[in-house]
Scaffold this motif. Structure first.
Motif, PDB file in Angstrom:
ATOM      1  N   HIS A 234       0.815  -1.217   0.000  1.00 29.12           N
ATOM      2  CA  HIS A 234       0.000   0.000   0.000  1.00 29.12           C
ATOM      3  C   HIS A 234       0.849   1.266   0.000  1.00 29.12           C
ATOM      4  O   HIS A 234       0.321   2.363   0.169  1.00 29.12           O
ATOM      5  N   GLY A 235       2.162   1.120  -0.176  1.00 26.28           N
ATOM      6  CA  GLY A 235       3.034   2.267  -0.368  1.00 26.28           C
ATOM      7  C   GLY A 235       3.146   3.198   0.821  1.00 26.28           C
ATOM      8  O   GLY A 235       3.156   4.414   0.667  1.00 26.28           O
ATOM      9  N   HIS A 236       3.275   2.641   2.003  1.00 29.75           N
ATOM     10  CA  HIS A 236       3.406   3.465   3.204  1.00 29.75           C
ATOM     11  C   HIS A 236       4.788   4.095   3.265  1.00 29.75           C
ATOM     12  O   HIS A 236       5.773   3.509   2.804  1.00 29.75           O
TER      13      HIS A 236
ATOM     14  N   HIS B   1       8.587  -0.178   3.581  1.00 28.41           N
ATOM     15  CA  HIS B   1       8.283  -0.005   2.153  1.00 28.41           C
ATOM     16  C   HIS B   1       9.552   0.391   1.407  1.00 28.41           C
ATOM     17  O   HIS B   1      10.051   1.498   1.531  1.00 28.41           O
ATOM     18  N   ARG B   2      10.053  -0.557   0.640  1.00 20.72           N
ATOM     19  CA  ARG B   2      11.221  -0.306  -0.203  1.00 20.72           C
ATOM     20  C   ARG B   2      10.978  -1.031  -1.520  1.00 20.72           C
ATOM     21  O   ARG B   2      10.750  -2.239  -1.530  1.00 20.72           O
ATOM     22  N   LEU B   3      11.027  -0.281  -2.619  1.00 21.42           N
ATOM     23  CA  LEU B   3      10.804  -0.901  -3.923  1.00 21.42           C
ATOM     24  C   LEU B   3      11.950  -1.846  -4.265  1.00 21.42           C
ATOM     25  O   LEU B   3      13.107  -1.545  -3.971  1.00 21.42           O
ATOM     26  N   PRO B   4      11.653  -2.954  -4.914  1.00 24.19           N
ATOM     27  CA  PRO B   4      12.711  -3.877  -5.343  1.00 24.19           C
ATOM     28  C   PRO B   4      13.654  -3.187  -6.329  1.00 24.19           C
ATOM     29  O   PRO B   4      13.266  -2.255  -7.030  1.00 24.19           O
ATOM     30  N   SER B   5      14.873  -3.656  -6.389  1.00 27.41           N
ATOM     31  CA  SER B   5      15.858  -3.044  -7.290  1.00 27.41           C
ATOM     32  C   SER B   5      15.675  -3.516  -8.732  1.00 27.41           C
ATOM     33  O   SER B   5      16.234  -2.909  -9.643  1.00 27.41           O
TER      34      SER B   5
ATOM     35  N   PHE C  40       7.805  -1.205 -12.841  1.00 30.72           N
ATOM     36  CA  PHE C  40       6.634  -2.063 -12.679  1.00 30.72           C
ATOM     37  C   PHE C  40       6.109  -1.967 -11.251  1.00 30.72           C
ATOM     38  O   PHE C  40       4.904  -1.777 -11.026  1.00 30.72           O
ATOM     39  N   TRP C  41       6.999  -2.113 -10.262  1.00 38.89           N
ATOM     40  CA  TRP C  41       6.586  -2.103  -8.864  1.00 38.89           C
ATOM     41  C   TRP C  41       6.076  -0.738  -8.436  1.00 38.89           C
ATOM     42  O   TRP C  41       5.099  -0.646  -7.684  1.00 38.89           O
ATOM     43  N   ALA C  42       6.711   0.320  -8.918  1.00 40.64           N
ATOM     44  CA  ALA C  42       6.254   1.669  -8.576  1.00 40.64           C
ATOM     45  C   ALA C  42       4.838   1.896  -9.112  1.00 40.64           C
ATOM     46  O   ALA C  42       3.978   2.459  -8.408  1.00 40.64           O
ATOM     47  N   ALA C  43       4.590   1.457 -10.337  1.00 41.69           N
ATOM     48  CA  ALA C  43       3.253   1.608 -10.921  1.00 41.69           C
ATOM     49  C   ALA C  43       2.223   0.775 -10.157  1.00 41.69           C
ATOM     50  O   ALA C  43       1.092   1.221  -9.917  1.00 41.69           O
ATOM     51  N   LYS C  44       2.607  -0.437  -9.767  1.00 39.41           N
ATOM     52  CA  LYS C  44       1.689  -1.324  -9.040  1.00 39.41           C
ATOM     53  C   LYS C  44       1.318  -0.725  -7.685  1.00 39.41           C
ATOM     54  O   LYS C  44       0.137  -0.680  -7.308  1.00 39.41           O
ATOM     55  N   VAL C  45       2.300  -0.232  -6.956  1.00 37.13           N
ATOM     56  CA  VAL C  45       2.046   0.358  -5.643  1.00 37.13           C
ATOM     57  C   VAL C  45       1.222   1.637  -5.787  1.00 37.13           C
ATOM     58  O   VAL C  45       0.298   1.882  -5.008  1.00 37.13           O
TER      59      VAL C  45
END
Length: 151
Positions: free
Chosen positions: A69-71, A76-80, A85-90
């Motif tokens: 949920h992007g707290h 909350h740490r995006l994968p490297s 993709f992960w930023a858009a999903k969150v």
């Protein structure tokens, strides 16, 4: 950067990630139930399919995972890899959360969010304090509640 596991293994790993009945959710459910609160689970009739619905109090409670949920906390740490993709999903999850919360407001439901970082990790709070806060909120007329870890 390519994935270090095969697509089949990655699929198996991702399939094991639960959307319901997570540890934070189960912790809240057990504790609130022990205090005598009764609730429905994952009501699909309500926006956002809240984790717990307390019809008697006209309140819903979400147990949000900080990553999904992007707290803005240490959990909350995006994968490297595949960062875009992960930023858009969150970000999409955040947008859906905001829409659901607004819709619940419009329907006259009180809403609470308990973040994962308040229950685990270095910023966790005492579980009894979290449960006491939820209990007091449920019995009150306060429209919104949010419990975050300390940072």
């Amino acid at each position: 950067m390519p994935d270090i596991v095969s697509p089949e293994v990655r699929s198996r790993i991702m399939a094991r990630i639960r959307g319901t009945n997570t540890k934070p959710e189960l912790t809240l459910r057990r504790s609130l139930h022990a205090l005598g609160f009764r609730f429905r689970l994952h009501d699909r009739q309500l926006p956002g399919k809240p984790d717990m619905v307390f019809p008697r109090y006209r309140a819903v409670l979400f147990a949000h995972g900080c990553f999904w949920h992007g707290h803005d906390c240490h959990l909350h740490r995006l994968p490297s890899t595949r960062t875009e993709f992960w930023a858009a999903k969150v970000e999409r999850n955040r947008l859906l959360d905001a829409r659901a919360l607004d819709a619940l407001d419009g329907l006259g439901w009180r809403r609470g969010v308990v973040w994962e970082c308040s229950l685990r990790g270095r910023s966790r709070l005492d579980l009894q304090d979290v449960i006491a806060t939820c209990s007091m909120w449920l019995r009150s007329d306060i429209p919104r509640m949010e419990i975050r870890g300390r940072e």
